[in-house]
Design a protein around this motif. Structure first.
Motif, PDB file in Angstrom:
ATOM      1  N   GLY A  69       0.794  -1.230   0.000  1.00 49.81           N
ATOM      2  CA  GLY A  69       0.000   0.000   0.000  1.00 49.81           C
ATOM      3  C   GLY A  69       0.817   1.266   0.000  1.00 49.81           C
ATOM      4  N   LEU A  70       2.140   1.155  -0.084  1.00 55.32           N
ATOM      5  CA  LEU A  70       3.023   2.327  -0.071  1.00 55.32           C
ATOM      6  C   LEU A  70       3.264   2.785  -1.503  1.00 55.32           C
ATOM      7  N   THR A  71       2.273   3.436  -2.081  1.00 53.69           N
ATOM      8  CA  THR A  71       2.338   3.846  -3.481  1.00 53.69           C
ATOM      9  C   THR A  71       2.783   5.293  -3.659  1.00 53.69           C
ATOM     10  N   ASP A  72       3.018   5.993  -2.546  1.00 56.11           N
ATOM     11  CA  ASP A  72       3.545   7.363  -2.625  1.00 56.11           C
ATOM     12  C   ASP A  72       4.736   7.458  -1.679  1.00 56.11           C
ATOM     13  N   ILE A  73       5.869   6.953  -2.149  1.00 58.51           N
ATOM     14  CA  ILE A  73       7.081   6.911  -1.336  1.00 58.51           C
ATOM     15  C   ILE A  73       8.202   7.609  -2.087  1.00 58.51           C
ATOM     16  N   SER A  74       8.957   8.437  -1.392  1.00 62.78           N
ATOM     17  CA  SER A  74      10.078   9.142  -1.999  1.00 62.78           C
ATOM     18  C   SER A  74      11.336   8.914  -1.171  1.00 62.78           C
ATOM     19  N   PHE A  75      12.484   9.030  -1.834  1.00 57.30           N
ATOM     20  CA  PHE A  75      13.779   8.921  -1.170  1.00 57.30           C
ATOM     21  C   PHE A  75      14.481  10.261  -1.273  1.00 57.30           C
TER      22      PHE A  75
END
Length: 345
Positions: A69-75
């Protein structure tokens, strides 16, 4: 800053993972999970993408984050050593509805939090059961009973701890980009190193084993966990805590895959580097070949295995956390500082 929801999955040589080669991670995430978290997630790694983050690479390339469910993840971009907590706090302040996570060594995280409580960050899990920190010198320059380098070069965020462990040595800050050359050229007698990285790199460069003194236990040192995953405090007070749990679940599922398939993990790390563009640091303690990458992955995996408890990797033992804190702070009144065991146990 690299954002997962905008990334295009690259076709991989592994046929099992090539099916969705042209789909976006976001759309793939919809197909893989019935749940999508509404809060954005940002992650600050404490070093560039490399085998020490092979579990993250595996979860990223194999789309495990999206499946949770982590479809909006940034690094977030690479930051100077020791500033990971500050960068997480700045990002959280600028993005108050998001969840900001970071990684750091316990021996950096805890003293920094004690000095600046306004950073408001809390450890929730750890990738490595103990610190791979060590001191390395050239072969034949030392023995276990006669380790006496004139100068020890360390990273600027580790100088104080090294001076405590080696009070009779001249410990100086040394640029991590040139430290191997500084050692070989005789500018320093020993360097801060990691058993996972510089040690095999030095062996391959010198064609002989360097002399190594591991820091854990040296002169009573208790450095605790390494690659600790920490969160901005406010994110652990509401539904974002579930996102933190999902990140840990995906990351350590990634590490389980790495442990089972280390050779495949070499390719996963390469692919993650392309995706994140977080591999642009120029340094002299890296060997650019698959043998080095594989050895580093296997060494890192051994540290991850030590975190296994209750059927999962990444679990921090509260007693060990307390013991390390007591040594790091030289104070048993703050032994609980900086840890919440309710997210991942």
């Amino acid at each position: 800053m690299w954002r997962l929801s905008n990334a295009i999955l690259r076709e991989r040589s592994n046929p099992k993972a090539a099916a969705a080669a042209t789909a976006t991670v976001a759309s793939a995430g919809k197909a893989l999970t019935t749940k999508r978290f509404q809060h954005a997630l940002a992650v600050q790694l404490d070093y560039y993408m490399s085998p020490q983050f092979a579990g993250v690479a595996s979860a990223l390339v194999n789309n495990t984050y999206a499946s949770k469910g982590l479809t909006d993840i940034s690094f977030l971009p690479i930051c100077p050593v020791g500033l990971e907590m500050e960068r997480v706090r700045i990002h959280q302040h600028s993005n108050p509805t998001s969840l900001s996570l970071g990684t750091a060594e316990q021996n950096i995280f805890v003293p920094t939090l004690k000095r600046n409580p306004q950073l408001k960050t809390t450890a929730i899990a750890a990738m490595f059961a103990k610190s791979p920190l060590c001191i390395a010198s050239l072969p034949n320059n030392a023995s276990e009973n006669d380790f006496n380098p004139d100068i020890i070069g360390t990273h600027e965020d580790t100088v104080d701890i090294m001076r405590r462990i080696f009070p009779n040595h001249d410990v100086v800050a040394s640029p991590r980009f040139t430290k191997t050359r500084d050692l070989i050229d005789g500018k320093v007698g020993a360097i801060q190193a990691y058993t996972t990285t510089e040690v095999p790199a030095l062996r391959m460069t010198l064609d002989s084993e360097p002399f190594v003194v591991e820091m854990e236990g040296c002169n009573g040192a208790k450095l605790g966990y390494s690659q600790v995953i920490f969160a901005a405090d406010e994110c652990l007070q509401d539904d974002r805590k579930e996102i933190a749990n999902a990140f840990c679940e995906a990351t350590f599922q990634g590490w389980a895959n790495v442990i089972d398939n280390p050779k495949e993990a070499v390719e996963l790390v390469k692919e993650a580097k392309k995706m994140l563009a977080l591999d642009d640091e120029d340094n002299d303690h890296w060997v650019d070949n698959d043998d080095f990458e594989l050895e580093m992955i296997e060494r890192c995996s051994d540290y991850v295995k030590g975190t296994f408890a209750g059927g999962k990797y990444g679990v921090i033992d509260q007693h060990r956390w307390r013991e390390a804190n007591e040594w790091l702070l030289n104070d048993d009144s703050n032994a609980e500082l900086g840890f919440d065991d309710s997210v991942w146990k």
